[in-house]
Write a protein that holds these residues in place. Structure first.
Motif, PDB file in Angstrom:
ATOM      1  N   ALA A  15       0.823  -1.212   0.000  1.00 32.74           N
ATOM      2  CA  ALA A  15       0.000   0.000   0.000  1.00 32.74           C
ATOM      3  C   ALA A  15       0.857   1.262   0.000  1.00 32.74           C
ATOM      4  O   ALA A  15       0.528   2.260   0.639  1.00 32.74           O
ATOM      5  N   GLN A  16       1.956   1.219  -0.721  1.00 37.06           N
ATOM      6  CA  GLN A  16       2.834   2.382  -0.855  1.00 37.06           C
ATOM      7  C   GLN A  16       2.442   3.122  -2.132  1.00 37.06           C
ATOM      8  O   GLN A  16       2.674   2.645  -3.237  1.00 37.06           O
ATOM      9  N   VAL A  17       1.883   4.305  -1.978  1.00 34.20           N
ATOM     10  CA  VAL A  17       1.400   5.038  -3.141  1.00 34.20           C
ATOM     11  C   VAL A  17       2.402   6.063  -3.650  1.00 34.20           C
ATOM     12  O   VAL A  17       2.262   6.560  -4.779  1.00 34.20           O
ATOM     13  N   ASP A  18       3.425   6.373  -2.849  1.00 32.28           N
ATOM     14  CA  ASP A  18       4.408   7.362  -3.274  1.00 32.28           C
ATOM     15  C   ASP A  18       5.151   6.882  -4.518  1.00 32.28           C
ATOM     16  O   ASP A  18       5.727   5.792  -4.528  1.00 32.28           O
ATOM     17  N   GLY A  19       5.138   7.695  -5.551  1.00 31.49           N
ATOM     18  CA  GLY A  19       5.860   7.372  -6.772  1.00 31.49           C
ATOM     19  C   GLY A  19       5.162   6.389  -7.678  1.00 31.49           C
ATOM     20  O   GLY A  19       5.666   6.084  -8.765  1.00 31.49           O
ATOM     21  N   LEU A  20       3.989   5.887  -7.285  1.00 30.21           N
ATOM     22  CA  LEU A  20       3.304   4.875  -8.087  1.00 30.21           C
ATOM     23  C   LEU A  20       2.847   5.436  -9.434  1.00 30.21           C
ATOM     24  O   LEU A  20       2.951   4.760 -10.464  1.00 30.21           O
ATOM     25  N   ALA A  21       2.342   6.665  -9.421  1.00 27.48           N
ATOM     26  CA  ALA A  21       1.845   7.245 -10.670  1.00 27.48           C
ATOM     27  C   ALA A  21       2.964   7.339 -11.704  1.00 27.48           C
ATOM     28  O   ALA A  21       2.766   7.020 -12.885  1.00 27.48           O
ATOM     29  N   GLU A  22       4.155   7.741 -11.252  1.00 28.08           N
ATOM     30  CA  GLU A  22       5.286   7.846 -12.163  1.00 28.08           C
ATOM     31  C   GLU A  22       5.700   6.479 -12.683  1.00 28.08           C
ATOM     32  O   GLU A  22       6.005   6.312 -13.876  1.00 28.08           O
ATOM     33  N   GLN A  23       5.696   5.475 -11.807  1.00 31.63           N
ATOM     34  CA  GLN A  23       6.063   4.134 -12.232  1.00 31.63           C
ATOM     35  C   GLN A  23       5.068   3.560 -13.232  1.00 31.63           C
ATOM     36  O   GLN A  23       5.460   2.865 -14.178  1.00 31.63           O
ATOM     37  N   VAL A  24       3.803   3.848 -13.035  1.00 28.77           N
ATOM     38  CA  VAL A  24       2.785   3.368 -13.982  1.00 28.77           C
ATOM     39  C   VAL A  24       2.975   4.048 -15.334  1.00 28.77           C
ATOM     40  O   VAL A  24       2.808   3.411 -16.385  1.00 28.77           O
ATOM     41  N   ASP A  25       3.352   5.324 -15.328  1.00 25.84           N
ATOM     42  CA  ASP A  25       3.661   6.004 -16.593  1.00 25.84           C
ATOM     43  C   ASP A  25       4.850   5.341 -17.287  1.00 25.84           C
ATOM     44  O   ASP A  25       4.862   5.162 -18.511  1.00 25.84           O
ATOM     45  N   HIS A  26       5.861   4.984 -16.512  1.00 24.15           N
ATOM     46  CA  HIS A  26       7.034   4.297 -17.068  1.00 24.15           C
ATOM     47  C   HIS A  26       6.640   2.934 -17.642  1.00 24.15           C
ATOM     48  O   HIS A  26       7.147   2.523 -18.689  1.00 24.15           O
ATOM     49  N   LEU A  27       5.740   2.263 -16.939  1.00 22.70           N
ATOM     50  CA  LEU A  27       5.256   0.962 -17.411  1.00 22.70           C
ATOM     51  C   LEU A  27       4.539   1.117 -18.747  1.00 22.70           C
ATOM     52  O   LEU A  27       4.746   0.313 -19.670  1.00 22.70           O
ATOM     53  N   ASP A  28       3.714   2.132 -18.863  1.00 20.50           N
ATOM     54  CA  ASP A  28       2.988   2.373 -20.108  1.00 20.50           C
ATOM     55  C   ASP A  28       3.962   2.630 -21.259  1.00 20.50           C
ATOM     56  O   ASP A  28       3.790   2.098 -22.360  1.00 20.50           O
ATOM     57  N   LEU A  29       5.014   3.411 -21.005  1.00 13.90           N
ATOM     58  CA  LEU A  29       6.017   3.692 -22.028  1.00 13.90           C
ATOM     59  C   LEU A  29       6.749   2.418 -22.435  1.00 13.90           C
ATOM     60  O   LEU A  29       6.936   2.146 -23.631  1.00 13.90           O
ATOM     61  N   ALA A  30       7.169   1.630 -21.435  1.00  8.14           N
ATOM     62  CA  ALA A  30       7.888   0.383 -21.735  1.00  8.14           C
ATOM     63  C   ALA A  30       7.012  -0.569 -22.533  1.00  8.14           C
ATOM     64  O   ALA A  30       7.490  -1.243 -23.456  1.00  8.14           O
ATOM     65  N   TYR A  31       5.732  -0.625 -22.206  1.00  5.79           N
ATOM     66  CA  TYR A  31       4.821  -1.502 -22.941  1.00  5.79           C
ATOM     67  C   TYR A  31       4.699  -1.061 -24.399  1.00  5.79           C
ATOM     68  O   TYR A  31       4.747  -1.887 -25.319  1.00  5.79           O
ATOM     69  N   ARG A  32       4.554   0.243 -24.626  1.00  6.98           N
ATOM     70  CA  ARG A  32       4.410   0.744 -25.996  1.00  6.98           C
ATOM     71  C   ARG A  32       5.659   0.423 -26.828  1.00  6.98           C
ATOM     72  O   ARG A  32       5.557   0.037 -27.997  1.00  6.98           O
ATOM     73  N   GLU A  33       6.830   0.577 -26.226  1.00  8.29           N
ATOM     74  CA  GLU A  33       8.066   0.280 -26.950  1.00  8.29           C
ATOM     75  C   GLU A  33       8.200  -1.221 -27.201  1.00  8.29           C
ATOM     76  O   GLU A  33       8.703  -1.651 -28.246  1.00  8.29           O
ATOM     77  N   THR A  34       7.748  -2.022 -26.241  1.00  3.70           N
ATOM     78  CA  THR A  34       7.783  -3.475 -26.399  1.00  3.70           C
ATOM     79  C   THR A  34       6.874  -3.921 -27.535  1.00  3.70           C
ATOM     80  O   THR A  34       7.243  -4.791 -28.340  1.00  3.70           O
ATOM     81  N   VAL A  35       5.690  -3.331 -27.624  1.00  8.78           N
ATOM     82  CA  VAL A  35       4.773  -3.638 -28.723  1.00  8.78           C
ATOM     83  C   VAL A  35       5.434  -3.325 -30.066  1.00  8.78           C
ATOM     84  O   VAL A  35       5.344  -4.107 -31.025  1.00  8.78           O
ATOM     85  N   ALA A  36       6.128  -2.179 -30.130  1.00 10.87           N
ATOM     86  CA  ALA A  36       6.800  -1.801 -31.372  1.00 10.87           C
ATOM     87  C   ALA A  36       7.877  -2.815 -31.755  1.00 10.87           C
ATOM     88  O   ALA A  36       8.033  -3.162 -32.943  1.00 10.87           O
ATOM     89  N   ILE A  37       8.607  -3.311 -30.761  1.00 10.86           N
ATOM     90  CA  ILE A  37       9.660  -4.300 -31.023  1.00 10.86           C
ATOM     91  C   ILE A  37       9.048  -5.606 -31.531  1.00 10.86           C
ATOM     92  O   ILE A  37       9.496  -6.176 -32.534  1.00 10.86           O
ATOM     93  N   PHE A  38       8.037  -6.112 -30.854  1.00 15.15           N
ATOM     94  CA  PHE A  38       7.405  -7.357 -31.267  1.00 15.15           C
ATOM     95  C   PHE A  38       6.761  -7.216 -32.661  1.00 15.15           C
ATOM     96  O   PHE A  38       6.859  -8.126 -33.497  1.00 15.15           O
ATOM     97  N   THR A  39       6.143  -6.078 -32.914  1.00 14.63           N
ATOM     98  CA  THR A  39       5.492  -5.850 -34.206  1.00 14.63           C
ATOM     99  C   THR A  39       6.523  -5.852 -35.323  1.00 14.63           C
ATOM    100  O   THR A  39       6.332  -6.480 -36.374  1.00 14.63           O
ATOM    101  N   ARG A  40       7.626  -5.160 -35.096  1.00 13.60           N
ATOM    102  CA  ARG A  40       8.663  -5.073 -36.119  1.00 13.60           C
ATOM    103  C   ARG A  40       9.365  -6.424 -36.303  1.00 13.60           C
ATOM    104  O   ARG A  40       9.651  -6.855 -37.422  1.00 13.60           O
ATOM    105  N   THR A  41       9.693  -7.087 -35.198  1.00 10.96           N
ATOM    106  CA  THR A  41      10.450  -8.332 -35.253  1.00 10.96           C
ATOM    107  C   THR A  41       9.695  -9.453 -35.942  1.00 10.96           C
ATOM    108  O   THR A  41      10.250 -10.206 -36.745  1.00 10.96           O
ATOM    109  N   PHE A  42       8.405  -9.575 -35.624  1.00  9.60           N
ATOM    110  CA  PHE A  42       7.629 -10.705 -36.129  1.00  9.60           C
ATOM    111  C   PHE A  42       6.652 -10.311 -37.237  1.00  9.60           C
ATOM    112  O   PHE A  42       5.838 -11.130 -37.666  1.00  9.60           O
ATOM    113  N   GLY A  43       6.729  -9.072 -37.701  1.00 12.42           N
ATOM    114  CA  GLY A  43       5.908  -8.634 -38.815  1.00 12.42           C
ATOM    115  C   GLY A  43       4.420  -8.671 -38.526  1.00 12.42           C
ATOM    116  O   GLY A  43       3.619  -9.011 -39.399  1.00 12.42           O
ATOM    117  N   LEU A  44       4.038  -8.310 -37.316  1.00  9.93           N
ATOM    118  CA  LEU A  44       2.629  -8.375 -36.917  1.00  9.93           C
ATOM    119  C   LEU A  44       1.868  -7.154 -37.415  1.00  9.93           C
ATOM    120  O   LEU A  44       2.445  -6.097 -37.602  1.00  9.93           O
TER     121      LEU A  44
END
Length: 202
Positions: free
Chosen positions: A173-202
């Motif tokens: 239940a530690q909320v300090d810094g969570l919003a920033e970490q979730v933003d980082h997670l969203d960015l990492a996910y978007r970049e990961t999608v781009a990698i998988f899409t490019r690599t496997f031609g999806l």
């Protein structure tokens, strides 16, 4: 989980479709018997992987984080600086490990697993974001746990690591810094999608 997927596919490939009196089909594109890759959900493996945001803190993102070539069914990243950034986001060797149980002539198992991840992960990420906005740390860590497991199984190491960090904070239940970490997670996910899409031609 990765080991459950391997066990199920192996069971199907050795089903009663094999005629009596004949040997079981060999598994893998090279004809070798299956060798089990290490579990992708390893805590030590995730801990050793820097987060996408930490790794990229001194370098701009240009939306073109990956270029890879297919050689003999294996993914071979290029040797540029972008390839190094790719390795901080995605460990393609995790997916290549599934080739050991790939039946000849069957659809690429890596593509099947990546597509399943891409179909499920947005829902998990949405739950993380919604739970954060609602202040529901229980739902937050549950959604983060699910995303951590599914991303680790396809080698999405940055998403897995950030999800693990958010899961632990949610449990405590530690909320300090969570919003920033979730933003980082969203960015990492978007970049990961781009990698998988490019690599496997999806």
């Amino acid at each position: 989980k990765a080991e459950e997927i391997r066990a199920k596919i192996l069971a199907w490939s050795l089903s009663d479709t094999t005629p009596a009196g004949t040997s079981a089909p060999e598994i893998g594109e090279t004809g070798a018997t299956a060798s089990t890759p290490p579990p992708a959900d390893s805590t030590s493996e995730l801990a050793a992987t820097p987060s996408a945001v930490e790794a990229a803190s001194g370098a701009p993102h240009n939306g073109d984080a990956s270029r890879a070539a297919q050689v003999n069914g294996k993914v071979t990243p290029d040797t540029s600086g972008e390839a190094a950034h790719l390795g901080e986001l995605v460990d393609l060797s995790v997916l290549d490990g599934y080739l050991a149980i790939q039946s000849q002539g069957a659809p690429d198992l890596r593509v099947t697993l990546v597509q399943a991840f891409l179909a499920d992960a947005p829902n998990c990420l949405s739950k993380v974001q919604h739970s954060l906005g609602a202040g529901d740390t229980v739902a937050l860590y549950q959604a983060a746990h699910a995303l951590k497991s599914s991303s680790a199984n396809v080698g999405a190491v940055a998403v897995a690591r950030l999800s693990k960090e958010i899961e632990l904070k949610g449990k405590q239940a530690q909320v300090d810094g969570l919003a920033e970490q979730v933003d980082h997670l969203d960015l990492a996910y978007r970049e990961t999608v781009a990698i998988f899409t490019r690599t496997f031609g999806l």
